[in-house]
Write an enzyme that holds these catalytic residues in place. Structure first.
Site, PDB file in Angstrom:
ATOM      1  N   HIS A  72       1.065  -1.235  -0.197  1.00 53.96           N
ATOM      2  CA  HIS A  72      -0.269  -0.064  -0.016  1.00 53.96           C
ATOM      3  C   HIS A  72       1.058   1.622  -0.124  1.00 53.96           C
ATOM      4  O   HIS A  72       1.769   1.402   0.946  1.00 53.96           O
ATOM      5  CB  HIS A  72      -0.886   0.382   1.373  1.00 53.96           C
ATOM      6  CG  HIS A  72      -1.888  -0.807   1.244  1.00 53.96           C
ATOM      7  ND1 HIS A  72      -3.624  -0.180   2.585  1.00 53.96           N
ATOM      8  CD2 HIS A  72      -2.598  -1.629   0.315  1.00 53.96           C
ATOM      9  CE1 HIS A  72      -4.146  -1.333   1.394  1.00 53.96           C
ATOM     10  NE2 HIS A  72      -3.689  -2.218   0.325  1.00 53.96           N
ATOM     11  N   TYR A 201      -9.295   5.307   6.350  1.00 56.64           N
ATOM     12  CA  TYR A 201      -9.444   6.265   7.944  1.00 56.64           C
ATOM     13  C   TYR A 201     -11.145   7.075   7.769  1.00 56.64           C
ATOM     14  O   TYR A 201     -11.188   8.598   7.158  1.00 56.64           O
ATOM     15  CB  TYR A 201      -8.770   6.427   8.662  1.00 56.64           C
ATOM     16  CG  TYR A 201      -7.485   5.695   8.293  1.00 56.64           C
ATOM     17  CD1 TYR A 201      -7.799   5.351  10.374  1.00 56.64           C
ATOM     18  CD2 TYR A 201      -6.653   5.063   7.737  1.00 56.64           C
ATOM     19  CE1 TYR A 201      -6.348   4.603  10.162  1.00 56.64           C
ATOM     20  CE2 TYR A 201      -5.741   3.720   7.931  1.00 56.64           C
ATOM     21  CZ  TYR A 201      -5.397   3.639   9.424  1.00 56.64           C
ATOM     22  OH  TYR A 201      -4.715   2.623   9.633  1.00 56.64           O
ATOM     23  N   PRO A 293      -4.982   0.450  18.563  1.00 50.58           N
ATOM     24  CA  PRO A 293      -4.777   0.035  16.636  1.00 50.58           C
ATOM     25  C   PRO A 293      -5.116   1.665  15.723  1.00 50.58           C
ATOM     26  O   PRO A 293      -4.541   0.770  15.135  1.00 50.58           O
ATOM     27  CB  PRO A 293      -5.842  -1.091  17.225  1.00 50.58           C
ATOM     28  CG  PRO A 293      -6.993  -0.331  17.586  1.00 50.58           C
ATOM     29  CD  PRO A 293      -5.810  -0.070  19.262  1.00 50.58           C
ATOM     30  N   LYS A 297       0.317   0.528  14.969  1.00 50.16           N
ATOM     31  CA  LYS A 297       2.066   0.231  15.722  1.00 50.16           C
ATOM     32  C   LYS A 297       2.227  -0.761  16.771  1.00 50.16           C
ATOM     33  O   LYS A 297       3.548  -1.072  17.010  1.00 50.16           O
ATOM     34  CB  LYS A 297       2.076   1.635  16.973  1.00 50.16           C
ATOM     35  CG  LYS A 297       2.243   2.967  16.091  1.00 50.16           C
ATOM     36  CD  LYS A 297       3.266   3.356  15.012  1.00 50.16           C
ATOM     37  CE  LYS A 297       2.762   3.447  13.269  1.00 50.16           C
ATOM     38  NZ  LYS A 297       3.272   3.077  12.592  1.00 50.16           N
ATOM     39  N   TYR A 385       3.633   7.080   9.545  1.00 51.53           N
ATOM     40  CA  TYR A 385       1.919   5.327   9.399  1.00 51.53           C
ATOM     41  C   TYR A 385       3.313   4.967   9.445  1.00 51.53           C
ATOM     42  O   TYR A 385       3.893   3.475   9.576  1.00 51.53           O
ATOM     43  CB  TYR A 385       1.046   5.997   8.508  1.00 51.53           C
ATOM     44  CG  TYR A 385       0.336   5.160   8.058  1.00 51.53           C
ATOM     45  CD1 TYR A 385      -0.691   5.485   9.165  1.00 51.53           C
ATOM     46  CD2 TYR A 385       0.674   4.190   7.298  1.00 51.53           C
ATOM     47  CE1 TYR A 385      -1.991   4.097   8.978  1.00 51.53           C
ATOM     48  CE2 TYR A 385      -0.090   3.056   7.262  1.00 51.53           C
ATOM     49  CZ  TYR A 385      -1.796   3.395   8.061  1.00 51.53           C
ATOM     50  OH  TYR A 385      -2.814   2.178   8.438  1.00 51.53           O
TER      51      TYR A 385
END
Length: 391
Positions: A72, A201, A293, A297, A385
């Site tokens: 991704h 998200y 979550p 991480k 991220y």
């Protein structure tokens, strides 16, 4: 039984540590309280940072990940009906992430360990770590109905939050930092192709939602729910309808539905135990820290811990110096606290906080607008991220 490094826990952290130590010529024994089938079936996180991907490849554990994992190059943020894509490689100099379930990482590492003949004991329950502050620590454990002792030079506690390793550190020497959140995630696995090719998200007035995946044919989706929610209180149709609402966009996004094969509720918390070392006992992963979550991480922090520990042990073997071992806790905690900060920021930006005022709601939107409108803010998210360097 005698070894150099006793490893408690055959999750990805313990298994990878054993693999890295093998490569450095350091022997180890892995003790796992559950049976192999359980370890290879339990569902956990599924987003691997660039550093984690690189380490697995270098350790010879990346073949199936590269074949079946889903690379991704970004995520999508949704808010106020809008969609904004964060392009990771463009913002981080080429870094990205890989969607590959923790379950699969464990399968790969177990297969390598058993193929190479390294000691890996399933159904071996660690009972206590003894003499951690001496040069001869021991792990008492129960296996095949009998108690035994693993004598070692070092102990790696990779046994999770509820394991025994952390209990061996005297309370008077520790500090604990934690935060509980008044909401959790209701998660489902569904036999349906993902509705988007990257993770989504979504910040919505009704609560947070996440669209994720496990494979090209299996979707993983989450809804923010009140703390203590009973998963049985939500029917499949209610879950899909709520996901539809929270993931909606002004351009008419359509969510694919399919058969729900698993449902669960995950509580949300942040936790850090300091220090991560006591004598010759070293904590790694959930034994030392937990993150909500939202930032993906948890698994990656555990990998960072054992990479740091393996380097330190190899350095001791090669040079006789304990310098890196002595620095283990401080080295890991620098990365841990940055991950805690990132996960907290993502969580508080995207979730509907119970009792939040209209002012606080607008601040959430302002933070999202800032990311969408500022390359600097967007880069900070992308760097967090895709992951900070190990060590």
């Amino acid at each position: 039984m005698r070894t150099t490094v006793g490893i408690i826990g055959a999750g990805p952290a313990g298994l990878l540590l054993a693999r890295l130590l093998d490569g450095a010529g350091i022997d180890s024994v892995v003790l796992e309280s559950r049976d192999r089938a359980y370890v290879e079936q339990r569902q956990r996180a599924g987003v691997l940072e660039q550093g984690t991907v690189d380490v697995l490849r270098a350790a010879g554990a990346g073949e199936r990940m590269d074949r079946e994992g889903l690379p991704h190059d970004g995520i999508e943020l949704r808010f106020a009906g809008r969609r904004h894509r964060v392009d990771f490689p463009a913002l981080t100099g080429g870094r990205s992430v890989m969607v590959y379930a923790q379950t699969e990482v464990c399968k790969d590492l177990i297969a390598l360990r058993l193929r190479d003949g390294g000691p890996l004991l399933f159904d071996a329950e660690a009972l206590a770590v003894e003499d951690a502050a001496t040069d001869s620590p021991r792990v008492r454990f129960r296996h095949e109905g009998a108690e035994d002792v693993l004598e070692c030079d070092y102990v790696a506690g990779c046994d999770g939050f509820w394991g025994v390793a952390r209990k061996a550190i005297p309370a008077g020497l520790t500090r604990v930092f934690e935060r509980a959140y008044p909401f959790g995630w209701l998660g489902i696995l569904a036999d349906v192709a993902p509705s988007h090719d990257e993770l989504v998200y979504a910040r919505h007035d009704r609560g947070f939602a996440l669209l994720s995946m496990r494979s090209p044919s299996v979707s993983r989706l989450y809804l923010q729910v009140p703390e203590g929610t009973d998963v049985a209180a939500w029917s499949d149709d209610e879950i899909w309808s709520e996901l539809d609402r929270r993931l909606e966009t002004d351009d008419g996004f359509t969510l694919r539905r399919g058969a729900v094969t698993q449902k669960s509720v995950t509580p949300m918390r942040s936790y850090v135990h300091e220090p991560m070392r006591h004598g010759r006992l070293f904590l790694a992963g959930d034994a030392a820290h937990i993150v909500p979550p939202t930032g993906a991480k948890g698994l990656n922090l555990a990998i960072g811990d054992v990479v740091t520990l393996a380097r330190a042990l190899a350095h001791r073997k090669e040079t006789g110096s304990a310098e890196l071992l002595d620095a283990y806790s401080a080295t890991c905690l620098r990365r841990v606290w940055q991950a805690e900060r990132f996960s907290y920021d993502m969580t508080t930006m995207l979730h509907r906080i119970p009792g939040a005022t209209p002012f606080e709601d607008r601040l959430q939107l302002a933070r999202l607008e800032r990311i969408a409108g500022s390359r600097a803010a967007e880069t900070d998210l992308a760097e967090g991220y895709t992951g900070l360097p190990f060590g």
